[in-house]
Design a protein around this motif. Structure first.
Motif, mmCIF file in Angstrom:
data_model
loop_
_atom_site.group_PDB
_atom_site.id
_atom_site.type_symbol
_atom_site.label_atom_id
_atom_site.label_comp_id
_atom_site.label_asym_id
_atom_site.label_seq_id
_atom_site.Cartn_x
_atom_site.Cartn_y
_atom_site.Cartn_z
ATOM 1 N N ARG A 1 -7.230 -2.211 -0.635
ATOM 2 C CA ARG A 1 -6.294 -1.099 -1.358
ATOM 3 C C ARG A 1 -5.361 -1.600 -2.192
ATOM 4 O O ARG A 1 -4.978 -1.002 -3.357
ATOM 5 N N VAL A 2 -4.549 -2.707 -1.959
ATOM 6 C CA VAL A 2 -3.978 -3.322 -2.686
ATOM 7 C C VAL A 2 -4.581 -3.955 -3.927
ATOM 8 O O VAL A 2 -4.324 -3.820 -5.190
ATOM 9 N N VAL B 1 0.792 -1.203 0.003
ATOM 10 C CA VAL B 1 0.026 -0.121 -0.076
ATOM 11 C C VAL B 1 0.859 1.116 -0.024
ATOM 12 O O VAL B 1 0.717 2.349 -0.754
ATOM 13 N N PRO C 1 -6.010 -0.365 -6.456
ATOM 14 C CA PRO C 1 -5.267 0.696 -6.061
ATOM 15 C C PRO C 1 -5.972 1.918 -6.822
ATOM 16 O O PRO C 1 -6.283 1.842 -8.059
ATOM 17 N N GLU D 1 2.540 2.028 -3.421
ATOM 18 C CA GLU D 1 1.836 2.753 -4.304
ATOM 19 C C GLU D 1 1.121 3.874 -4.016
ATOM 20 O O GLU D 1 0.839 4.658 -4.849
ATOM 21 N N HIS D 2 1.132 4.172 -2.640
ATOM 22 C CA HIS D 2 0.153 5.544 -2.507
ATOM 23 C C HIS D 2 1.203 6.832 -1.447
ATOM 24 O O HIS D 2 0.495 7.746 -1.384
ATOM 25 N N SER E 1 -3.666 4.546 -7.987
ATOM 26 C CA SER E 1 -2.581 4.923 -8.284
ATOM 27 C C SER E 1 -1.928 4.911 -9.531
ATOM 28 O O SER E 1 -2.419 3.885 -10.274
#
Length: 208
Positions: free
Chosen positions: A79-80, A40, A83, A43-44, A85
């Protein structure tokens, strides 16, 4: 058609939920919860810079720990899985995430007893071979010896570090990728070359 990177993302998420947050991984002392928090953060958040910038590693490690402690595990996995992103965009996803999600999927799979290599398709092995040809050059540098990788399914070869009398490391692309990323849990990987150089490669601290 679903890319290998996207498929591995989904498989990793499914396995993370199945294994549970406290299951071990091959990432040092990280549990599955901490591994998912790392994904997470990667990527964020700019705090993930310590993954590739050693002086910032402590900041990244602390941020990962906070993320793991403060977020519900199922929310982290979600969230993974979905995503928001730029790293998940087609093209970018294949370039940046193929190795990331394959290796971390195997970090969960191979941390437990009784694992065996998955039967990947030819196109999946090809995707990992492309990763190896590019990323492997930097990942084997710490060994300080010439290295040639050889596919045992097709016989194709690629020089990861040039020089005379190289170590030839042979295996399926999936196992070779795991090896250059510093994972010890690999199968049917063999080494040929000068004994001292083989030893240097096998004992070097590879990976990121």
């Amino acid at each position: 058609m679903t890319s290998f990177a996207k498929a591995e993302r989904a498989r990793l998420c499914d396995l993370a939920l199945e294994a549970g947050p406290d299951a071990p991984t091959l990432c040092g002392d990280w549990t599955v919860r901490e591994l998912v928090a790392h994904l997470v953060l990667r990527e964020h958040s700019p705090l993930s810079a310590g993954i590739v910038v050693p002086p910032l590693a402590g900041i990244t490690e602390r941020a990962t720990t906070r993320k793991a402690e403060r977020k519900d595990f199922e929310d982290l996995v979600e969230r993974v899985r979905r995503p928001l992103s730029p790293m998940a965009l087609p093209g970018v996803d294949a370039a940046l995430n193929t190795a990331e999600f394959f290796v971390h999927h195997e970090d969960i799979r191979r941390a437990g007893p009784g694992w065996s290599p998955r039967d990947l398709t030819g196109s999946e092995q090809d995707a990992l071979w492309r990763v190896l040809r590019v990323s492997g050059k930097g990942l084997v540098r710490p060994a300080g010896v010439p290295v040639v990788a050889r596919r045992t399914d097709t016989g194709a070869k690629t020089a990861l570090r040039s020089g005379g009398d190289p170590v030839v490391v042979s295996g399926l692309p999936a196992e070779l990728v795991l090896f250059v990323y510093g994972r010890g849990e690999v199968r049917d990987v063999t080494f040929e070359g000068p004994a001292d150089r083989v030893e240097q490669l096998r004992t070097a601290k590879l990976g990121i």
